[in-house]
Write a protein that holds these residues in place. Structure first.
Motif, PDB file in Angstrom:
ATOM      1  N   UNK A  54       0.454  -1.483  -0.071  1.00  0.00           N
ATOM      2  CA  UNK A  54       0.256   0.001  -0.139  1.00  0.00           C
ATOM      3  C   UNK A  54       0.862   0.873   0.065  1.00  0.00           C
ATOM      4  N   UNK A  55       2.537   1.397   0.065  1.00  0.00           N
ATOM      5  CA  UNK A  55       2.848   2.220   0.806  1.00  0.00           C
ATOM      6  C   UNK A  55       3.378   2.586  -0.561  1.00  0.00           C
ATOM      7  N   UNK A  56       3.207   2.072  -1.889  1.00  0.00           N
ATOM      8  CA  UNK A  56       3.853   1.657  -3.250  1.00  0.00           C
ATOM      9  C   UNK A  56       3.053   2.879  -4.437  1.00  0.00           C
ATOM     10  N   UNK A  57       3.932   3.698  -5.183  1.00  0.00           N
ATOM     11  CA  UNK A  57       3.271   4.248  -6.604  1.00  0.00           C
ATOM     12  C   UNK A  57       4.267   3.544  -7.562  1.00  0.00           C
ATOM     13  N   UNK A  58       4.227   3.071  -8.576  1.00  0.00           N
ATOM     14  CA  UNK A  58       4.295   3.191  -9.906  1.00  0.00           C
ATOM     15  C   UNK A  58       4.628   3.715 -10.663  1.00  0.00           C
ATOM     16  N   UNK A  59       5.323   4.169 -11.812  1.00  0.00           N
ATOM     17  CA  UNK A  59       5.158   5.003 -12.619  1.00  0.00           C
ATOM     18  C   UNK A  59       4.936   4.213 -13.801  1.00  0.00           C
ATOM     19  N   UNK A  60       4.561   4.733 -15.547  1.00  0.00           N
ATOM     20  CA  UNK A  60       4.259   4.578 -16.258  1.00  0.00           C
ATOM     21  C   UNK A  60       4.645   5.159 -17.170  1.00  0.00           C
ATOM     22  N   UNK A  61       4.948   5.024 -18.544  1.00  0.00           N
ATOM     23  CA  UNK A  61       5.372   5.897 -19.248  1.00  0.00           C
ATOM     24  C   UNK A  61       4.213   5.601 -20.142  1.00  0.00           C
ATOM     25  N   UNK A  62       3.879   5.938 -20.814  1.00  0.00           N
ATOM     26  CA  UNK A  62       2.494   6.399 -22.317  1.00  0.00           C
ATOM     27  C   UNK A  62       3.118   6.827 -23.252  1.00  0.00           C
ATOM     28  N   UNK A  63       3.216   6.305 -24.754  1.00  0.00           N
ATOM     29  CA  UNK A  63       3.393   7.126 -25.375  1.00  0.00           C
ATOM     30  C   UNK A  63       2.735   6.626 -26.570  1.00  0.00           C
ATOM     31  N   UNK A  64       3.223   8.100 -27.325  1.00  0.00           N
ATOM     32  CA  UNK A  64       1.571   8.775 -28.886  1.00  0.00           C
ATOM     33  C   UNK A  64       1.960   6.476 -29.389  1.00  0.00           C
ATOM     34  N   UNK A  65       1.125   6.195 -30.293  1.00  0.00           N
ATOM     35  CA  UNK A  65       1.478   5.404 -31.727  1.00  0.00           C
ATOM     36  C   UNK A  65       0.896   4.452 -31.097  1.00  0.00           C
ATOM     37  N   UNK A  66       1.236   3.231 -31.591  1.00  0.00           N
ATOM     38  CA  UNK A  66       0.872   2.230 -31.438  1.00  0.00           C
ATOM     39  C   UNK A  66       1.827   0.811 -32.193  1.00  0.00           C
ATOM     40  N   UNK A  67       1.433  -0.604 -30.518  1.00  0.00           N
ATOM     41  CA  UNK A  67       1.964  -1.639 -30.947  1.00  0.00           C
ATOM     42  C   UNK A  67       3.049  -1.033 -30.445  1.00  0.00           C
ATOM     43  N   UNK A  68       3.503  -0.131 -29.058  1.00  0.00           N
ATOM     44  CA  UNK A  68       4.291   0.412 -28.464  1.00  0.00           C
ATOM     45  C   UNK A  68       4.761  -0.858 -27.359  1.00  0.00           C
ATOM     46  N   UNK A  69       5.493  -1.484 -26.788  1.00  0.00           N
ATOM     47  CA  UNK A  69       6.297  -1.276 -25.690  1.00  0.00           C
ATOM     48  C   UNK A  69       8.102  -1.723 -25.719  1.00  0.00           C
ATOM     49  N   UNK A  70       8.545  -0.325 -25.272  1.00  0.00           N
ATOM     50  CA  UNK A  70      10.146  -0.037 -25.827  1.00  0.00           C
ATOM     51  C   UNK A  70      10.579  -0.537 -24.087  1.00  0.00           C
ATOM     52  N   UNK A  71      11.982  -1.122 -23.713  1.00  0.00           N
ATOM     53  CA  UNK A  71      12.099  -1.044 -22.809  1.00  0.00           C
ATOM     54  C   UNK A  71      13.132   0.052 -22.907  1.00  0.00           C
ATOM     55  N   UNK A  72      13.065   0.663 -21.992  1.00  0.00           N
ATOM     56  CA  UNK A  72      14.570   1.891 -21.361  1.00  0.00           C
ATOM     57  C   UNK A  72      15.786   1.057 -21.413  1.00  0.00           C
ATOM     58  N   UNK A  73      16.785   1.550 -21.955  1.00  0.00           N
ATOM     59  CA  UNK A  73      18.239   1.287 -22.139  1.00  0.00           C
ATOM     60  C   UNK A  73      18.460   0.894 -20.440  1.00  0.00           C
ATOM     61  N   UNK A  74      18.665   2.197 -19.905  1.00  0.00           N
ATOM     62  CA  UNK A  74      19.271   2.492 -18.721  1.00  0.00           C
ATOM     63  C   UNK A  74      18.161   2.452 -17.572  1.00  0.00           C
ATOM     64  N   UNK A  75      17.550   1.753 -18.050  1.00  0.00           N
ATOM     65  CA  UNK A  75      16.411   0.882 -17.026  1.00  0.00           C
ATOM     66  C   UNK A  75      15.291   0.026 -17.030  1.00  0.00           C
ATOM     67  N   UNK A  76      16.832  -1.449 -17.096  1.00  0.00           N
ATOM     68  CA  UNK A  76      16.118  -2.413 -17.426  1.00  0.00           C
ATOM     69  C   UNK A  76      15.088  -2.442 -16.446  1.00  0.00           C
TER      70      UNK A  76
END
Length: 325
Positions: free
Chosen positions: A28-50
């Motif tokens: 219950x202490x946690x907030x999870x960040x999500x990056x939402x990108x315009x476009x379609x079929x995007x699931x790109x891993x952030x290289x510096x954040x495995x």
């Protein structure tokens, strides 16, 4: 023999250690960040954040479904628009990427608390958090109207909490007044009240494509040498109507978290930022540390320092580890 205290008595067994444990970390202490990108079929891993990805709306369900299944109660959304301009107009567009992300999540999981990061840097072509003049000066007051418009559009989309991160003077006043006048008096503000100009933000700027195109953000984010300034900033935000206070970053600022906790009786949020996450991940991948134990120790330290809530990219892993325990 001279008498001495036998503190080890209370460490003798796992059961006794659990009995006298002072600080707990909960899902219950946690907030999870999500990056939402315009476009379609995007699931790109952030290289510096495995393990951290950018998602388009059509792929967002797989992420938020997992968050809900893990029992994480809250997410915060950051947007990656296709178009940027000098005033960041996509930040306050009724159909901007964060606004659409909010609608999608609230429709799919109404019980999930959705927080909207409220800033302009991801939407401006210059990468700064406010309006910029011909001399490359960040203009405070003209930026406030745009920030208020952004907050209102996010509230209209269904955001449960507005989290302004821009560090303009008076931003809480402008946003609170704007929300109230627009009929959103019940929407709380989780203010990035104490936000330092930090080298720990590097990976985030890759994740959110929000690096400034010139200069830096030291005219509006705080000098990491300063401690009393944090109290002045937090005091202003509370007086202007903030409901919760964020301290960012967290790991090198545990003293600031404690200062803010001691001075204010509102919920305190520690932002465990991208650089802090990336360092742990890199060391774990190389086998230099035990990732699970390091993360749990670090986040518990933030709770012990006085944080009520932790905004962290580790949230999904932590939820799994807590379930194991």
């Amino acid at each position: 023999m001279t008498e001495f205290q036998r503190h080890r008595r209370l460490r003798k067994t796992a059961g006794i250690r659990a009995m006298v444990k002072e600080t707990y970390l909960h899902k219950e202490d946690l907030i999870y960040p999500i990056f939402v990108a315009e476009g379609e079929n995007i699931r790109n891993e952030v290289k510096s954040m495995p393990g951290v990805f950018q998602f388009s709306i059509d792929r967002l369900a797989e992420e938020v479904d997992e968050v809900v299944e893990l029992g994480i109660p809250s997410v915060i959304l950051f947007g990656l628009p296709l178009e940027k301009d000098e005033i960041g107009s996509q930040a306050f567009h009724d159909h901007g990427i964060v606004q659409e992300g909010i609608r999608f999540i609230k429709n799919r999981h109404p019980e999930l608390v959705v927080i909207a990061d409220t800033c302009l840097c991801e939407y401006t072509d210059h990468g700064h958090c406010g309006v910029v003049d011909a001399n490359e000066q960040i203009l405070n007051d003209p930026s406030l109207d745009l920030l208020a418009k952004t907050a209102i559009s996010q509230a209209k989309a269904g955001a449960d909490i507005i989290a302004p991160s821009n560090m303009m003077d008076g931003f809480v006043t402008a946003i609170r007044q704007g929300l109230d006048e627009a009929g959103f008096a019940d929407v709380p503000i989780m203010s990035y009240a104490v936000k330092y100009a930090s080298a720990y933000y590097g990976p985030f700027r890759e994740a959110a494509d929000g690096a400034p195109k010139f200069g830096d953000r030291k005219t509006y984010q705080m000098d990491y040498s300063n401690r009393m300034e944090a109290i002045r900033e937090a005091t202003s935000d509370i007086e202007e109507g903030a409901d919760m206070l964020i301290v960012k970053p967290a790991l090198s600022y545990l003293d600031i978290i404690r200062d803010v906790r001691n001075n204010f009786d509102v919920p305190i949020v520690a932002y465990n930022v991208s650089g802090e996450y990336a360092m742990v991940k890199a060391a774990a991948i190389n086998g230099w540390i035990n990732e699970k134990e390091t993360v749990l120790e670090t986040l518990t330290g933030m709770k012990r320092a006085g944080a009520d809530i932790i905004l962290t990219y580790h949230a999904k892993d932590v939820a799994r580890w807590l379930e194991e325990k």
